[in-house]
Each structure stands twice: as structure tokens, then as C-alpha cells.
Design a protein around this motif. Structure first.
Motif, mmCIF file in Angstrom:
data_model
loop_
_atom_site.group_PDB
_atom_site.id
_atom_site.type_symbol
_atom_site.label_atom_id
_atom_site.label_comp_id
_atom_site.label_asym_id
_atom_site.label_seq_id
_atom_site.Cartn_x
_atom_site.Cartn_y
_atom_site.Cartn_z
ATOM 1 N N LEU A 148 42.486 49.465 35.568
ATOM 2 C CA LEU A 148 42.722 48.034 35.732
ATOM 3 C C LEU A 148 41.839 47.209 34.803
ATOM 4 O O LEU A 148 42.293 46.244 34.182
ATOM 5 N N LEU A 149 40.567 47.578 34.750
ATOM 6 C CA LEU A 149 39.570 46.971 33.889
ATOM 7 C C LEU A 149 38.712 48.092 33.332
ATOM 8 O O LEU A 149 38.752 49.212 33.867
ATOM 9 N N PRO A 150 37.961 47.853 32.280
ATOM 10 C CA PRO A 150 37.142 48.942 31.742
ATOM 11 C C PRO A 150 36.266 49.592 32.826
ATOM 12 O O PRO A 150 35.444 48.930 33.463
ATOM 13 N N GLY A 151 36.498 50.867 33.053
ATOM 14 C CA GLY A 151 35.706 51.597 34.035
ATOM 15 C C GLY A 151 36.151 51.421 35.467
ATOM 16 O O GLY A 151 35.501 51.931 36.375
ATOM 17 N N ILE A 152 37.263 50.739 35.705
ATOM 18 C CA ILE A 152 37.773 50.497 37.062
ATOM 19 C C ILE A 152 39.173 51.095 37.163
ATOM 20 O O ILE A 152 40.054 50.750 36.363
ATOM 21 N N ARG A 153 39.374 51.990 38.137
ATOM 22 C CA ARG A 153 40.623 52.732 38.258
ATOM 23 C C ARG A 153 41.300 52.492 39.600
ATOM 24 O O ARG A 153 40.659 52.217 40.608
ATOM 25 N N LEU A 154 42.624 52.635 39.582
ATOM 26 C CA LEU A 154 43.431 52.634 40.797
ATOM 27 C C LEU A 154 43.580 54.064 41.296
ATOM 28 O O LEU A 154 43.640 55.006 40.499
ATOM 29 N N LEU A 155 43.687 54.220 42.593
ATOM 30 C CA LEU A 155 43.875 55.559 43.156
ATOM 31 C C LEU A 155 45.342 55.873 43.418
ATOM 32 O O LEU A 155 45.651 56.844 44.097
ATOM 33 N N HIS A 156 46.209 55.063 42.890
ATOM 34 C CA HIS A 156 47.638 55.343 43.064
ATOM 35 C C HIS A 156 48.369 54.904 41.799
ATOM 36 O O HIS A 156 47.911 54.013 41.083
ATOM 37 N N PRO A 157 49.483 55.511 41.505
ATOM 38 C CA PRO A 157 50.258 55.075 40.339
ATOM 39 C C PRO A 157 50.937 53.742 40.614
ATOM 40 O O PRO A 157 51.030 53.299 41.755
ATOM 41 N N PRO B 111 51.770 49.475 39.737
ATOM 42 C CA PRO B 111 50.961 48.260 39.576
ATOM 43 C C PRO B 111 50.022 48.039 40.755
ATOM 44 O O PRO B 111 50.277 48.468 41.883
ATOM 45 N N ALA B 112 48.941 47.359 40.481
ATOM 46 C CA ALA B 112 47.980 47.016 41.528
ATOM 47 C C ALA B 112 48.499 45.827 42.333
ATOM 48 O O ALA B 112 49.224 44.972 41.829
ATOM 49 N N THR B 113 48.118 45.784 43.590
ATOM 50 C CA THR B 113 48.428 44.616 44.401
ATOM 51 C C THR B 113 47.514 43.466 44.000
ATOM 52 O O THR B 113 46.517 43.654 43.304
ATOM 53 N N ALA B 114 47.852 42.255 44.455
ATOM 54 C CA ALA B 114 47.005 41.092 44.161
ATOM 55 C C ALA B 114 45.607 41.293 44.724
ATOM 56 O O ALA B 114 44.609 40.947 44.081
ATOM 57 N N GLU B 115 45.526 41.858 45.904
ATOM 58 C CA GLU B 115 44.217 42.091 46.513
ATOM 59 C C GLU B 115 43.408 43.110 45.714
ATOM 60 O O GLU B 115 42.190 42.967 45.547
ATOM 61 N N GLU B 116 44.080 44.146 45.219
ATOM 62 C CA GLU B 116 43.379 45.154 44.427
ATOM 63 C C GLU B 116 42.850 44.573 43.122
ATOM 64 O O GLU B 116 41.786 44.977 42.638
ATOM 65 N N ARG B 117 43.556 43.622 42.550
ATOM 66 C CA ARG B 117 43.057 42.956 41.348
ATOM 67 C C ARG B 117 41.782 42.167 41.654
ATOM 68 O O ARG B 117 40.848 42.142 40.848
ATOM 69 N N LEU B 118 41.731 41.524 42.818
ATOM 70 C CA LEU B 118 40.525 40.794 43.199
ATOM 71 C C LEU B 118 39.349 41.749 43.373
ATOM 72 O O LEU B 118 38.246 41.497 42.865
ATOM 73 N N TYR B 119 39.581 42.839 44.090
ATOM 74 C CA TYR B 119 38.515 43.812 44.298
ATOM 75 C C TYR B 119 38.097 44.457 42.976
ATOM 76 O O TYR B 119 36.914 44.725 42.759
ATOM 77 N N ALA B 120 39.066 44.688 42.106
ATOM 78 C CA ALA B 120 38.732 45.283 40.813
ATOM 79 C C ALA B 120 37.828 44.346 40.017
ATOM 80 O O ALA B 120 36.873 44.788 39.365
ATOM 81 N N ALA B 121 38.117 43.045 40.057
ATOM 82 C CA ALA B 121 37.288 42.079 39.341
ATOM 83 C C ALA B 121 35.859 42.081 39.887
ATOM 84 O O ALA B 121 34.887 42.062 39.126
#
Length: 337
Positions: free
Chosen positions: A58-67, A69-79
Motif C-alpha cells: 500500500l505504501l513503502p514498507g506497508i503490506r496488505l494481508l489479502h489480495p 484493493p484495500a478498504t478505506a479503513e485499511e488505507r487509514l491504518y496504513a497511513a
């Protein structure tokens, strides 16, 4: 029960994903370092994913645990996770701007799923660059964040200031500021104070909008004042009057005045009326003149009227009762404001 998918012929079994750092609502965001600490290569196939898929970045060094797109909430947590992972020592960080207003349930903002960027507020001393969908906002003094669904979120006045800083047109600024006041998220004074702190009050689109917002804020505060007096069965005052000396010298303009008890009430809004505003000698003289005449002046905050009307009613009632023990007041002329 073992949920690790079975290996295909000739293939090693896919490693199970690590436990997400956020324990609820299905948020599945981790750092590359967390994956490696568990012995999982970031490019490894996610458990249950089609062959050849990877943990999406999602961001440098930040990964999703599922294939997918990320949810809106996951984008917030990723940030937030990216911000924290780049800090030498733990420090404050919170969602701000339009994303924060969406978390505060503003209808004038796009939904979280439609936002192109997520803004994160960090201290000015942080060495952190914007990247991907993450926009870094720095401030010399950060407010205390509000937890919304477990997400540290900037309070409405600060989130508004950071959102307005990126908005070039007056109608959009007006919609955002108006909803903040009309929706009882905060007072107009809070907004103006935060906009001034962020150096935004001189921008034309902000100045144009604030005149309307301050007028609306005062009208709403007056409505709450009427409701407080009548809802708590206080004596009916004279509304919106000017007090003058017999010779015509103006003393003060107030929102309510109880002439029998000589108790005046003034809404303590941002743009105070010149008769009592400021530390200059003229204002100080008028204050002392009120005291000499035996007039009790109460200053009531619109915010306190909104959050604790019963407490404010008790203050007024106490002042009215105490009037019986004061010396008789001097004569004043009461005129409509």
C-alpha cells in the motif's frame, strides 16, 4: 483447525499470514518488517490467495494481508502505520483533513472510499515525506486526538483548518465551515481560532466564508440562550437591549437583561462588541461603570450553552437570587439594540 492452504504438488505450503496488528473489524495491514520477523517473505503468496499473488504494497514498507484493493479503513491504518514505522521514537500522529471530517460524519466531504489522499498530522520536527496516497501535514502544536473507531483523529477545528488549506474556492469552504457549526461539531469561535493559528484567515476564500459562519454561529447561540431561559423556567428578560446612562452615554449592549435584578447577560462570542471588547482604557472604564451602578454582568460561552445548558441556567438563577442582597442600582436607560 488448520487454515493454512494445502501445498500444490511440488510446492512448499504458503506461509500463514501474521496476526493483524489491529484486532477488530478485519483490518489486515502490516509492515514488511513484521512479515520478515515471522519468517515470511513479503513477496510470498498470501494464504488462500491464487497462485502467484503477493502481499500487495500500500505504501513503502506497508503490506496488505489479502489480495485485492484495500478498504478505506485499511488505507487509514496504513497511513498511520507508515508514519509510525518511520519514527525513531514513538510520537503523536493522527488523521486530519477531509479524511478526518469524513470520520466525524460530515456530509459535505466525499466518502472515505472516494478520497484520493489521506492526510496525517505530525509534529513539525518529524522528517517524513508524503508518498503514494499519504499526505504529511506538520504542525508546531498538535491537538489531543479523538478516537473514532480506534483511529486517532484530529478534532473538528484542526481537521477543518487542514482541509481548508487545500480548498481554493469559497463555496466549498463555506459548506465545510457551515456544517461544522450547524451540525454542532464545534463553535464558530473554535474554527476562527484554529484558522488563525494555522495562518489561514487572510485567504480570500476563508475570509469570505467566515463572515457568514460567524453570523450563523451567533444566531444558533442566541437560539440556545432562548431555549435555556425558557426550558429552565427562568424569569423572562428583556432581549437584545442597549444600556445607557441617563445623559445618553452608551454603557453596553447585551443579549438579555433582567431590570428588576440588574443582571445582564452577554454571549461571549469571538467578535465581541466594542463596548466591552479589548483591554483598552475605554472598555475598562465601562466595566468599572457597570460595577459602580451595581449591574451584574454575566458572560456566557456559546460552547457551554451547547454542552451544559443546565449549568449555565444555574449560574443565571444564582445571580438573580443574589440581587436581593446587593445595594440598589443606579438608574440606567434601556433601549432596543
Amino acid at each position: 483447525m488448520n487454515h493454512t492452504p494445502a501445498a500444490r504438488d511440488g510446492e512448499a505450503p504458503a506461509p500463514p499470514p501474521p496476526r493483524p496488528p489491529y484486532p477488530s473489524r478485519g483490518v489486515q495491514v502490516v509492515t514488511t518488517r513484521q512479515l520478515r520477523a515471522l519468517g515470511i517473505a513479503p513477496h510470498a503468496a498470501a494464504a488462500g490467495a491464487p497462485a502467484g499473488s503477493r502481499y500487495p504494497e500500500l505504501l513503502p514498507g506497508i503490506r496488505l494481508l489479502h489480495p485485492g484493493p484495500a478498504t478505506a479503513e485499511e488505507r487509514l491504518y496504513a497511513a498511520l502505520l507508515y508514519t509510525a514505522s518511520r519514527a525513531a521514537t514513538p510520537g503523536p500522529a493522527m488523521i486530519t483533513g477531509l479524511a478526518a471530517l469524513a470520520l466525524h460524519h460530515f456530509t459535505a466531504t466525499p466518502p472515505l472510499t472516494a478520497l484520493e489522499h489521506v492526510e496525517v498530522l505530525v509534529p513539525r520536527s518529524r522528517r517524513l515525506c508524503s508518498t503514494g496516497f499519504l499526505r504529511v501535514v506538520r504542525g508546531p502544536c498538535l491537538p489531543i486526538p479523538e478516537e473514532i473507531g480506534g483511529i486517532p483523529t484530529a478534532p473538528v477545528p484542526r481537521a477543518l483548518a487542514d482541509a481548508v488549506a487545500e480548498v481554493p474556492d469559497t463555496p466549498t469552504v463555506l459548506r465545510l465551515l457551515t456544517e461544522a457549526v450547524r451540525g454542532a461539531h464545534c463553535e464558530a469561535a473554535d474554527i476562527l481560532r484554529e484558522l488563525g493559528r494555522c495562518g489561514l484567515t487572510d485567504r480570500p476564500q476563508v475570509a469570505d466564508a467566515m463572515d457568514a459562519v460567524l453570523a450563523q454561529g451567533r444566531a444558533m447561540a442566541e437560539g440556545r440562550l432562548y431555549a435555556m431561559v425558557r426550558g429552565h423556567r427562568l424569569p423572562e428578560p428583556l432581549w437584545n437591549v442597549a444600556l445607557r446612562l441617563p445623559g445618553g452615554t452608551p454603557l453596553i449592549e447585551v443579549d438579555a437583561y433582567w431590570p428588576e435584578q440588574a443582571v445582564a447577560l452577554d454571549l461571549d462570542t469571538t467578535r465581541e462588541r466594542p463596548a466591552i471588547a479589548g483591554p483598552d482604557a475605554r472598555a475598562a472604564h465601562r466595566r468599572s461603570e457597570l460595577e459602580r451602578l451595581g449591574i451584574c454582568l454575566l458572560r456566557v460561552s456559546p460552547d457551554r450553552l451547547r454542552t451544559a445548558p443546565a449549568d449555565q441556567a444555574a449560574v443565571v438563577r444564582t445571580a438573580l437570587i443574589a440581587a436581593a442582597e446587593r445595594e440598589p442600582t443606579g438608574y440606567v436607560v434601556v433601549r432596543p439594540r
